[in-house]
Design a protein around this motif. Sequence first.
Motif, PDB file in Angstrom:
ATOM      1  N   PHE A 284      30.224  12.389 -20.523  1.00 17.53           N
ATOM      2  CA  PHE A 284      29.046  11.562 -20.718  1.00 17.53           C
ATOM      3  C   PHE A 284      28.401  11.868 -22.065  1.00 17.53           C
ATOM      4  O   PHE A 284      28.579  12.941 -22.631  1.00 17.53           O
ATOM      5  CB  PHE A 284      28.030  11.764 -19.592  1.00 17.53           C
ATOM      6  CG  PHE A 284      27.448  13.151 -19.546  1.00 17.53           C
ATOM      7  CD1 PHE A 284      26.300  13.474 -20.262  1.00 17.53           C
ATOM      8  CD2 PHE A 284      28.055  14.146 -18.799  1.00 17.53           C
ATOM      9  CE1 PHE A 284      25.779  14.760 -20.225  1.00 17.53           C
ATOM     10  CE2 PHE A 284      27.538  15.424 -18.757  1.00 17.53           C
ATOM     11  CZ  PHE A 284      26.386  15.739 -19.470  1.00 17.53           C
ATOM     12  N   VAL A 285      27.672  10.886 -22.553  1.00 14.50           N
ATOM     13  CA  VAL A 285      26.856  11.042 -23.753  1.00 14.50           C
ATOM     14  C   VAL A 285      25.487  10.485 -23.405  1.00 14.50           C
ATOM     15  O   VAL A 285      25.370   9.377 -22.882  1.00 14.50           O
ATOM     16  CB  VAL A 285      27.444  10.280 -24.962  1.00 14.50           C
ATOM     17  CG1 VAL A 285      26.536  10.414 -26.173  1.00 14.50           C
ATOM     18  CG2 VAL A 285      28.843  10.779 -25.283  1.00 14.50           C
ATOM     19  N   VAL A 286      24.458  11.270 -23.672  1.00 17.94           N
ATOM     20  CA  VAL A 286      23.082  10.837 -23.489  1.00 17.94           C
ATOM     21  C   VAL A 286      22.502  10.711 -24.882  1.00 17.94           C
ATOM     22  O   VAL A 286      22.573  11.642 -25.679  1.00 17.94           O
ATOM     23  CB  VAL A 286      22.257  11.860 -22.667  1.00 17.94           C
ATOM     24  CG1 VAL A 286      20.814  11.396 -22.519  1.00 17.94           C
ATOM     25  CG2 VAL A 286      22.905  12.079 -21.306  1.00 17.94           C
ATOM     26  N   GLU A 287      21.966   9.527 -25.177  1.00 14.38           N
ATOM     27  CA  GLU A 287      21.417   9.324 -26.517  1.00 14.38           C
ATOM     28  C   GLU A 287      20.004   8.790 -26.442  1.00 14.38           C
ATOM     29  O   GLU A 287      19.593   8.227 -25.431  1.00 14.38           O
ATOM     30  CB  GLU A 287      22.305   8.389 -27.337  1.00 14.38           C
ATOM     31  CG  GLU A 287      22.316   6.970 -26.862  1.00 14.38           C
ATOM     32  CD  GLU A 287      23.127   6.035 -27.755  1.00 14.38           C
ATOM     33  OE1 GLU A 287      23.449   6.401 -28.899  1.00 14.38           O
ATOM     34  OE2 GLU A 287      23.430   4.938 -27.302  1.00 14.38           O
ATOM     35  N   ALA A 288      19.296   8.986 -27.550  1.00 14.94           N
ATOM     36  CA  ALA A 288      17.934   8.475 -27.661  1.00 14.94           C
ATOM     37  C   ALA A 288      17.983   6.954 -27.607  1.00 14.94           C
ATOM     38  O   ALA A 288      18.870   6.329 -28.170  1.00 14.94           O
ATOM     39  CB  ALA A 288      17.306   8.949 -28.965  1.00 14.94           C
ATOM     40  N   SER A 289      17.040   6.366 -26.904  1.00 15.77           N
ATOM     41  CA  SER A 289      16.948   4.922 -26.794  1.00 15.77           C
ATOM     42  C   SER A 289      15.892   4.426 -27.763  1.00 15.77           C
ATOM     43  O   SER A 289      15.036   5.195 -28.222  1.00 15.77           O
ATOM     44  CB  SER A 289      16.571   4.551 -25.361  1.00 15.77           C
ATOM     45  OG  SER A 289      16.262   3.187 -25.256  1.00 15.77           O
ATOM     46  N   SER A 290      15.910   3.138 -28.061  1.00 12.76           N
ATOM     47  CA  SER A 290      14.876   2.570 -28.934  1.00 12.76           C
ATOM     48  C   SER A 290      13.521   2.527 -28.228  1.00 12.76           C
ATOM     49  O   SER A 290      12.486   2.429 -28.865  1.00 12.76           O
ATOM     50  CB  SER A 290      15.290   1.177 -29.400  1.00 12.76           C
ATOM     51  OG  SER A 290      15.518   0.347 -28.282  1.00 12.76           O
ATOM     52  N   THR A 291      13.526   2.623 -26.905  1.00 19.09           N
ATOM     53  CA  THR A 291      12.288   2.676 -26.129  1.00 19.09           C
ATOM     54  C   THR A 291      11.729   4.091 -26.229  1.00 19.09           C
ATOM     55  O   THR A 291      12.461   5.053 -25.973  1.00 19.09           O
ATOM     56  CB  THR A 291      12.566   2.348 -24.650  1.00 19.09           C
ATOM     57  OG1 THR A 291      13.258   1.108 -24.575  1.00 19.09           O
ATOM     58  CG2 THR A 291      11.290   2.290 -23.846  1.00 19.09           C
TER      59      THR A 291
ATOM     60  N   GLY B  45      10.696   7.590 -25.546  1.00 13.57           N
ATOM     61  CA  GLY B  45      10.950   8.449 -24.400  1.00 13.57           C
ATOM     62  C   GLY B  45      12.124   8.019 -23.545  1.00 13.57           C
ATOM     63  O   GLY B  45      12.471   8.684 -22.583  1.00 13.57           O
ATOM     64  N   GLY B  46      12.763   6.917 -23.889  1.00  9.34           N
ATOM     65  CA  GLY B  46      13.875   6.407 -23.107  1.00  9.34           C
ATOM     66  C   GLY B  46      15.190   7.054 -23.496  1.00  9.34           C
ATOM     67  O   GLY B  46      15.349   7.558 -24.608  1.00  9.34           O
ATOM     68  N   LEU B  47      16.106   7.049 -22.565  1.00  7.75           N
ATOM     69  CA  LEU B  47      17.447   7.596 -22.799  1.00  7.75           C
ATOM     70  C   LEU B  47      18.476   6.552 -22.418  1.00  7.75           C
ATOM     71  O   LEU B  47      18.242   5.714 -21.561  1.00  7.75           O
ATOM     72  CB  LEU B  47      17.668   8.855 -21.943  1.00  7.75           C
ATOM     73  CG  LEU B  47      16.753  10.032 -22.170  1.00  7.75           C
ATOM     74  CD1 LEU B  47      17.050  11.134 -21.154  1.00  7.75           C
ATOM     75  CD2 LEU B  47      16.902  10.565 -23.583  1.00  7.75           C
ATOM     76  N   ARG B  48      19.617   6.629 -23.055  1.00  4.11           N
ATOM     77  CA  ARG B  48      20.743   5.761 -22.724  1.00  4.11           C
ATOM     78  C   ARG B  48      21.895   6.669 -22.314  1.00  4.11           C
ATOM     79  O   ARG B  48      22.220   7.619 -23.010  1.00  4.11           O
ATOM     80  CB  ARG B  48      21.111   4.931 -23.946  1.00  4.11           C
ATOM     81  CG  ARG B  48      22.141   3.866 -23.648  1.00  4.11           C
ATOM     82  CD  ARG B  48      22.353   2.946 -24.833  1.00  4.11           C
ATOM     83  NE  ARG B  48      21.126   2.214 -25.108  1.00  4.11           N
ATOM     84  CZ  ARG B  48      20.668   1.967 -26.332  1.00  4.11           C
ATOM     85  NH1 ARG B  48      21.314   2.382 -27.381  1.00  4.11           N
ATOM     86  NH2 ARG B  48      19.559   1.299 -26.507  1.00  4.11           N
ATOM     87  N   LEU B  49      22.509   6.376 -21.176  1.00  8.67           N
ATOM     88  CA  LEU B  49      23.611   7.177 -20.646  1.00  8.67           C
ATOM     89  C   LEU B  49      24.908   6.400 -20.777  1.00  8.67           C
ATOM     90  O   LEU B  49      25.006   5.259 -20.349  1.00  8.67           O
ATOM     91  CB  LEU B  49      23.353   7.502 -19.169  1.00  8.67           C
ATOM     92  CG  LEU B  49      24.483   8.180 -18.395  1.00  8.67           C
ATOM     93  CD1 LEU B  49      24.767   9.571 -18.958  1.00  8.67           C
ATOM     94  CD2 LEU B  49      24.140   8.249 -16.914  1.00  8.67           C
ATOM     95  N   HIS B  50      25.908   7.031 -21.394  1.00  4.76           N
ATOM     96  CA  HIS B  50      27.232   6.441 -21.525  1.00  4.76           C
ATOM     97  C   HIS B  50      28.207   7.295 -20.722  1.00  4.76           C
ATOM     98  O   HIS B  50      28.282   8.505 -20.942  1.00  4.76           O
ATOM     99  CB  HIS B  50      27.686   6.417 -22.988  1.00  4.76           C
ATOM    100  CG  HIS B  50      26.758   5.679 -23.892  1.00  4.76           C
ATOM    101  ND1 HIS B  50      26.828   4.318 -24.078  1.00  4.76           N
ATOM    102  CD2 HIS B  50      25.727   6.112 -24.655  1.00  4.76           C
ATOM    103  CE1 HIS B  50      25.894   3.950 -24.925  1.00  4.76           C
ATOM    104  NE2 HIS B  50      25.205   5.019 -25.283  1.00  4.76           N
ATOM    105  N   LEU B  51      28.946   6.683 -19.814  1.00  2.00           N
ATOM    106  CA  LEU B  51      29.955   7.390 -19.027  1.00  2.00           C
ATOM    107  C   LEU B  51      31.331   7.097 -19.615  1.00  2.00           C
ATOM    108  O   LEU B  51      31.647   5.951 -19.924  1.00  2.00           O
ATOM    109  CB  LEU B  51      29.921   6.937 -17.568  1.00  2.00           C
ATOM    110  CG  LEU B  51      28.601   7.149 -16.832  1.00  2.00           C
ATOM    111  CD1 LEU B  51      28.735   6.685 -15.387  1.00  2.00           C
ATOM    112  CD2 LEU B  51      28.168   8.589 -16.899  1.00  2.00           C
TER     113      LEU B  51
END
Length: 177
Positions: free
Chosen positions: A85-92, A94-100
């Motif tokens: 997985f990769v967790v990255e900063a989102s444009s929102t 405090g938001g996060l984006r999770l890639h599996l």
Amino acid sequence: MSSLRDITTWQPLLRLLHAAHADTLSASGGHVAGQIGPGGWSVPLPYRPPQPGRASLVSDNQVEFDAVGLITEALVKDGSDSVSFVVEASSTPGGLRLHLIEPSSSVEPGVATAHPGTLLLADGALPEPVRRLPEPVPGAAPPASADVDLLRRTLREGRPGAYRISTAPGGTGPSLA
């Protein structure tokens, strides 16, 4: 839907990762990565040493064990060996984006949390948008203001020799080749 793809399965781990890597995950392009399988995991969380004079206990890192346990349960339920997985900063804010990145014939497993896997492309393979032809639109035509010569000059100035412009079949306007 697979429980592995259910966000509630990942929320406890995402909270821990966000707390441990707040600076990294608040910066544009910031990310952390890891790999989880039923036999073990590599997750970038800080090591909590045992109290002086005693061995490390599961209870010292129970929150991490519980968070990863939800994911390993989902892997076992789905019959999967592991997931990167990769967790990255989102444009929102405090938001996060999770890639599996699940194992497949197109992905080699990674060897470290900084590099969760490698995407393999077969010789001559094209991404799906390139393989898909545009849907025909009956009656579509270029606007009266279309200037093929201006388009040709503009493209050649920007990237000389990169484009060949011809009239689309049926004389409906310019097409790039």
